[in-house]
Design a protein around this motif. Structure first.
Motif, mmCIF file in Angstrom:
data_model
loop_
_atom_site.group_PDB
_atom_site.id
_atom_site.type_symbol
_atom_site.label_atom_id
_atom_site.label_comp_id
_atom_site.label_asym_id
_atom_site.label_seq_id
_atom_site.Cartn_x
_atom_site.Cartn_y
_atom_site.Cartn_z
ATOM 1 N N GLU A 25 0.838 -1.188 0.000
ATOM 2 C CA GLU A 25 0.000 0.000 0.000
ATOM 3 C C GLU A 25 0.875 1.241 0.000
ATOM 4 O OE1 GLU A 25 -3.169 0.247 2.802
ATOM 5 O OE2 GLU A 25 -3.675 -1.872 2.592
ATOM 6 N N TRP A 26 0.400 2.291 -0.675
ATOM 7 C CA TRP A 26 1.126 3.555 -0.712
ATOM 8 C C TRP A 26 0.136 4.696 -0.586
ATOM 9 C CZ3 TRP A 26 -0.415 6.881 -4.518
ATOM 10 C CH2 TRP A 26 -1.070 6.323 -5.617
ATOM 11 N N LYS A 27 0.647 5.844 -0.126
ATOM 12 C CA LYS A 27 -0.160 7.062 -0.103
ATOM 13 C C LYS A 27 0.760 8.241 -0.370
ATOM 14 C CE LYS A 27 -0.037 7.550 4.929
ATOM 15 N NZ LYS A 27 -0.816 7.764 6.136
ATOM 16 N N LYS A 28 0.192 9.248 -1.004
ATOM 17 C CA LYS A 28 0.949 10.464 -1.305
ATOM 18 C C LYS A 28 0.005 11.644 -1.299
ATOM 19 C CE LYS A 28 0.848 11.083 -6.292
ATOM 20 N NZ LYS A 28 1.675 11.428 -7.441
ATOM 21 N N GLN A 29 0.595 12.829 -1.115
ATOM 22 C CA GLN A 29 -0.184 14.058 -1.169
ATOM 23 C C GLN A 29 0.691 15.154 -1.742
ATOM 24 O OE1 GLN A 29 -2.203 15.140 2.420
ATOM 25 N NE2 GLN A 29 -3.426 16.665 1.366
ATOM 26 N N ASP A 30 0.110 15.927 -2.645
ATOM 27 C CA ASP A 30 0.812 17.046 -3.264
ATOM 28 C C ASP A 30 0.335 18.348 -2.635
ATOM 29 O OD1 ASP A 30 2.100 15.336 -5.059
ATOM 30 O OD2 ASP A 30 0.523 15.531 -6.561
ATOM 31 N N PHE A 31 1.229 19.324 -2.586
ATOM 32 C CA PHE A 31 0.867 20.675 -2.177
ATOM 33 C C PHE A 31 1.699 21.651 -2.992
ATOM 34 C CE2 PHE A 31 4.356 19.506 0.524
ATOM 35 C CZ PHE A 31 5.096 20.654 0.712
ATOM 36 N N VAL A 32 1.173 22.854 -3.153
ATOM 37 C CA VAL A 32 1.805 23.864 -4.001
ATOM 38 C C VAL A 32 2.126 25.077 -3.144
ATOM 39 C CG1 VAL A 32 1.504 25.336 -6.030
ATOM 40 C CG2 VAL A 32 0.465 23.055 -5.976
ATOM 41 N N ILE A 33 3.362 25.603 -3.301
ATOM 42 C CA ILE A 33 3.698 26.861 -2.667
ATOM 43 C C ILE A 33 4.002 27.888 -3.754
ATOM 44 C CG2 ILE A 33 4.628 25.716 -0.621
ATOM 45 C CD1 ILE A 33 7.407 26.707 -1.498
ATOM 46 N N ASP A 36 8.308 33.893 -2.800
ATOM 47 C CA ASP A 36 8.220 35.327 -2.520
ATOM 48 C C ASP A 36 9.232 36.130 -3.334
ATOM 49 O OD1 ASP A 36 6.291 34.780 -0.610
ATOM 50 O OD2 ASP A 36 7.762 34.545 0.980
ATOM 51 N N GLU A 37 9.631 35.644 -4.473
ATOM 52 C CA GLU A 37 10.628 36.315 -5.302
ATOM 53 C C GLU A 37 10.002 37.470 -6.065
ATOM 54 O OE1 GLU A 37 13.153 32.326 -6.397
ATOM 55 O OE2 GLU A 37 11.356 32.796 -7.530
ATOM 56 N N GLN A 38 10.848 38.244 -6.763
ATOM 57 C CA GLN A 38 10.346 39.345 -7.573
ATOM 58 C C GLN A 38 9.349 38.820 -8.600
ATOM 59 O OE1 GLN A 38 13.327 41.535 -9.726
ATOM 60 N NE2 GLN A 38 11.836 42.922 -10.635
ATOM 61 N N PHE A 39 9.656 37.676 -9.208
ATOM 62 C CA PHE A 39 8.739 37.010 -10.122
ATOM 63 C C PHE A 39 8.333 35.694 -9.465
ATOM 64 C CE2 PHE A 39 11.643 39.550 -12.754
ATOM 65 C CZ PHE A 39 10.723 40.411 -13.329
ATOM 66 N N PRO A 40 7.230 35.693 -8.678
ATOM 67 C CA PRO A 40 6.838 34.496 -7.916
ATOM 68 C C PRO A 40 6.627 33.291 -8.827
ATOM 69 C CG PRO A 40 5.561 36.409 -7.230
ATOM 70 C CD PRO A 40 6.318 36.803 -8.464
ATOM 71 N N ARG A 41 7.026 32.150 -8.316
ATOM 72 C CA ARG A 41 6.845 30.888 -9.033
ATOM 73 C C ARG A 41 6.044 29.939 -8.163
ATOM 74 N NH1 ARG A 41 11.610 30.448 -12.745
ATOM 75 N NH2 ARG A 41 12.822 32.295 -12.302
ATOM 76 N N LYS A 42 5.255 29.111 -8.801
ATOM 77 C CA LYS A 42 4.517 28.078 -8.078
ATOM 78 C C LYS A 42 5.264 26.767 -8.257
ATOM 79 C CE LYS A 42 0.055 30.248 -8.186
ATOM 80 N NZ LYS A 42 -1.375 30.119 -8.417
ATOM 81 N N VAL A 43 5.441 26.059 -7.126
ATOM 82 C CA VAL A 43 6.164 24.789 -7.140
ATOM 83 C C VAL A 43 5.298 23.746 -6.448
ATOM 84 C CG1 VAL A 43 8.283 23.601 -6.480
ATOM 85 C CG2 VAL A 43 8.350 26.050 -6.971
ATOM 86 N N CYS A 44 5.126 22.591 -7.097
ATOM 87 C CA CYS A 44 4.343 21.492 -6.540
ATOM 88 C C CYS A 44 5.296 20.484 -5.900
ATOM 89 C CB CYS A 44 3.519 20.824 -7.628
ATOM 90 S SG CYS A 44 2.473 19.489 -7.008
ATOM 91 N N PHE A 45 5.046 20.155 -4.634
ATOM 92 C CA PHE A 45 5.839 19.178 -3.900
ATOM 93 C C PHE A 45 4.982 17.961 -3.597
ATOM 94 C CE2 PHE A 45 7.726 23.269 -2.896
ATOM 95 C CZ PHE A 45 9.070 23.014 -3.095
ATOM 96 N N THR A 46 5.638 16.822 -3.424
ATOM 97 C CA THR A 46 4.951 15.577 -3.111
ATOM 98 C C THR A 46 5.449 15.045 -1.781
ATOM 99 O OG1 THR A 46 4.773 15.065 -5.465
ATOM 100 C CG2 THR A 46 4.437 13.247 -3.936
ATOM 101 N N LEU A 47 4.498 14.577 -0.965
ATOM 102 C CA LEU A 47 4.812 13.886 0.287
ATOM 103 C C LEU A 47 4.405 12.433 0.119
ATOM 104 C CD1 LEU A 47 3.259 16.516 2.701
ATOM 105 C CD2 LEU A 47 5.698 16.044 2.456
ATOM 106 N N PHE A 48 5.244 11.517 0.606
ATOM 107 C CA PHE A 48 4.952 10.088 0.503
ATOM 108 C C PHE A 48 4.856 9.454 1.887
ATOM 109 C CE2 PHE A 48 6.865 10.742 -3.699
ATOM 110 C CZ PHE A 48 5.917 10.111 -4.493
ATOM 111 N N GLY A 49 4.021 8.410 1.989
ATOM 112 C CA GLY A 49 3.933 7.605 3.212
ATOM 113 C C GLY A 49 3.542 8.421 4.429
#
Length: 123
Positions: A25-33, A36-49
């Protein structure tokens, strides 16, 4: 490769789970931050288990610092890159401000010198 980035939580996506071909069995969850830069970027991260529980203490709009590993892998001639988070620290907004001095009180004023005490000097 271990990296970290600061930003505000933009989205916390729904957790996913399943069973691998090996029967585990596995589980994961993504979140996006959003950075705070001059040109903000969105980055998606993954958490496992068990790391999935780390997002239970954070809310959308909260300032965080995410420590993560960046890894790429090939599948059918195409490359996929994952940003796998392993630590999330909450950042206080006043983190960069110096601690204010203690408040002044009248008890902090030293007593006036006594005239007799001035005559007791040894020199």
């Amino acid at each position: 490769m271990a990296l970290s980035v600061k930003g505000k939580i933009d989205q916390i996506l729904e957790p996913q789970s399943g069973v691998s071909r090996a029967g585990k069995e596995w589980k994961k969850q993504d979140f996006v931050i959003e950075t705070d830069e001059q040109f903000p970027r969105k980055v998606c991260f993954t958490l496992f288990g068990d790391k999935v529980d780390m997002v239970s203490d954070i809310a959308q709009g909260q300032e965080v610092e995410v420590s993560f590993n960046l890894e790429s892998r090939e599948y059918n001639g195409r490359w996929f890159t994952n940003a796998t988070a392993w630590k999330i620290d909450q950042v206080s907004e006043d983190n960069n401000l110096p601690e204010p001095p203690p408040e002044f009180r009248m008890e902090d004023v030293p007593p006036e010198p006594d005239d007799n005490a001035a005559n007791d000097l040894p020199f």
